[in-house]
Design an enzyme around this catalytic site. Structure first.
Site, PDB file in Angstrom:
ATOM      1  N   HIS A 100       3.360 -11.627  -3.161  1.00 54.96           N
ATOM      2  CA  HIS A 100       4.592 -11.456  -4.011  1.00 54.96           C
ATOM      3  C   HIS A 100       5.751 -11.538  -3.193  1.00 54.96           C
ATOM      4  O   HIS A 100       6.752 -12.222  -3.777  1.00 54.96           O
ATOM      5  CB  HIS A 100       4.377  -9.955  -4.592  1.00 54.96           C
ATOM      6  N   HIS A 143       0.187  -2.908  -0.680  1.00 51.90           N
ATOM      7  CA  HIS A 143       0.432  -3.461   0.761  1.00 51.90           C
ATOM      8  C   HIS A 143       1.047  -2.299   1.583  1.00 51.90           C
ATOM      9  O   HIS A 143       1.516  -1.389   1.273  1.00 51.90           O
ATOM     10  CB  HIS A 143       1.260  -4.792   0.756  1.00 51.90           C
TER      11      HIS A 143
END
Length: 406
Positions: free
Chosen positions: A146, A197
């Site tokens: 992303h 993440h």
């Protein structure tokens, strides 16, 4: 003509040689043994920071960061890019499509080479608000796709606007740059807040994204010139697309990353083959653009009402056609076949594994090497499905617009 054919042949042969050499020396395993322990240590070390950020959990932040993750996801760009083509901004649309495919290939390749874990859950809380996020959570962590995609696509969009708009005041340029930085920062923070993440994943996503963006800004004009006016474009890109299915690392354990790469590989091929054939009719720089007298917003809405159902129908038909034809071709050639999801009667519990727990590499996905190995037709079906979808966006649907005076 001969010089063009020579460099194309040399390029394809070079890529094929690289695939063979990397497979022979087991390059992926060697790189993973060097990089994975280092990354894993930083993932563990970053867990306290993730937990500190998640202390500020509330419903507003959950909705904000989940929403931001959706609007910069692969699914969003898959829906957004056709509208960009139909709005008259063909050059921007095809460049962002190819850049997206490039980012997807490089980002997912790095993920599967390193095969680094995501933050441990628990203690980290992981929020997966959509099915797409659930699939993303099944991938490896480093780098953050992303973050990487946001840097590249928003950065290129800003560059395009500044380059093709005359007399932009410096204050607007600064505001655009600040907006891109804010978006990238929020996306990176959101990936950590959602537990998807570690900080190391976001940092490397930012670094790799900047590197890819810098490279693309130096080659995009050459790529676009080749697509719109080059020779042997469709044949060359078709061969390149097939080789890119081979030139993909085998992860430590199965992930959806290869499926995403196959889909965007097909999208890139469909876009390029369609644009190359119809550039002078539908995609040149003088076509009507949205919010002009030649293409008012009401007409654009009509294009959406015609175009979206059409491309979805083509996607369904391409998938059905591939599911019918590819098994027949494989059986005619005497190739044993199997399917992981698309054809239930061909499912095999062993597909996708090697030595009990390891995933087959792309070579195994496409071809068989022994009497017990099978051809996984899902890879071919997915490629044809998305190539057909993309071709319809730039060829079939614009033809319908022309016929309907849209």
């Amino acid at each position: 003509m001969e010089s063009v054919a020579v460099w194309q042949t040399v390029g394809l042969c070079g890529l094929l040689s690289w695939i063979g050499l990397a497979s022979y020396i087991n390059l992926t395993h060697k790189l993973r043994s060097l990089l994975q322990p280092w990354v894993a240590r930083h993932v563990v070390a970053g867990a306290p920071l993730v937990l500190r950020i998640q202390r500020y959990q509330n419903s507003f932040f959950d909705a904000l960061f989940s929403g931001l993750s959706c609007i910069v996801s692969v699914s969003f760009y898959t829906a957004f890019l056709p509208l960009l083509f139909w709005s008259g901004h063909g050059k921007l649309a095809r460049q962002m499509t190819l850049l997206m495919a490039f980012c997807d290939y490089l980002g997912n390749s790095i993920k599967d080479v390193v095969s680094a874990p995501r933050p441990s859950c628990p203690p980290v809380r992981r929020i997966t608000a959509t099915k797409g996020e659930e699939e993303n959570a099944m991938e490896y962590g480093l780098p953050s796709s992303h973050t990487l995609n946001t840097v590249c696509l928003s950065g290129y969009l800003l560059y395009y606007i500044l380059s093709y708009t005359e007399d932009i005041h410096a204050s607007y340029q600064f505001a655009g740059f600040a907006l891109v930085c804010l978006l990238v920062g929020l996306i990176g923070l959101g990936r950590i807040y959602l537990g998807m993440h570690s900080p190391i994943d976001v940092i490397f996503g930012l670094v790799f994204g900047l590197m890819i963006l810098f490279f693309w800004l130096n080659v995009h004009e050459y790529v676009d010139s080749f697509i719109t006016s080059g020779q042997n474009v469709t044949y060359f890109w078709g061969a390149l697309s097939i080789l890119l299915l081979f030139a993909y690392p085998t992860p430590e354990f199965p992930t959806p990353s290869y499926e995403f790469h196959t889909a965007f590989d097909g999208v890139a091929f469909g876009i390029i083959s369609g644009v190359q054939q119809t550039y002078h009719q539908f995609h040149h720089e003088a076509v009507a653009r949205i919010f002009t007298p030649q293409l008012p917003f009401a007409t654009f809405v009509g294009r959406m009402l015609v175009g979206l159902p059409t491309i979805l129908t083509v996607k369904f038909c391409s998938k059905a056609l591939a599911k019918w034809i590819l098994p027949i071709v494989s059986n005619t050639l005497g190739m044993p076949i199997t399917s992981t999801s698309y054809i239930p009667m061909l499912k095999s519990s062993s597909i996708g594994k090697v030595d009990g727990s390891k995933q087959r590499g792309p070579l195994h996905k496409l071809f068989f090497f022994s009497s017990q190995d099978s051809f996984d037709v899902d890879t071919g079906i997915r490629f044809v499905q998305y190539a057909g979808l993309a071709w319809s966006v730039v060829d079939l649907v614009p033809s319908l617009f022309s016929y309907l005076n849209l």
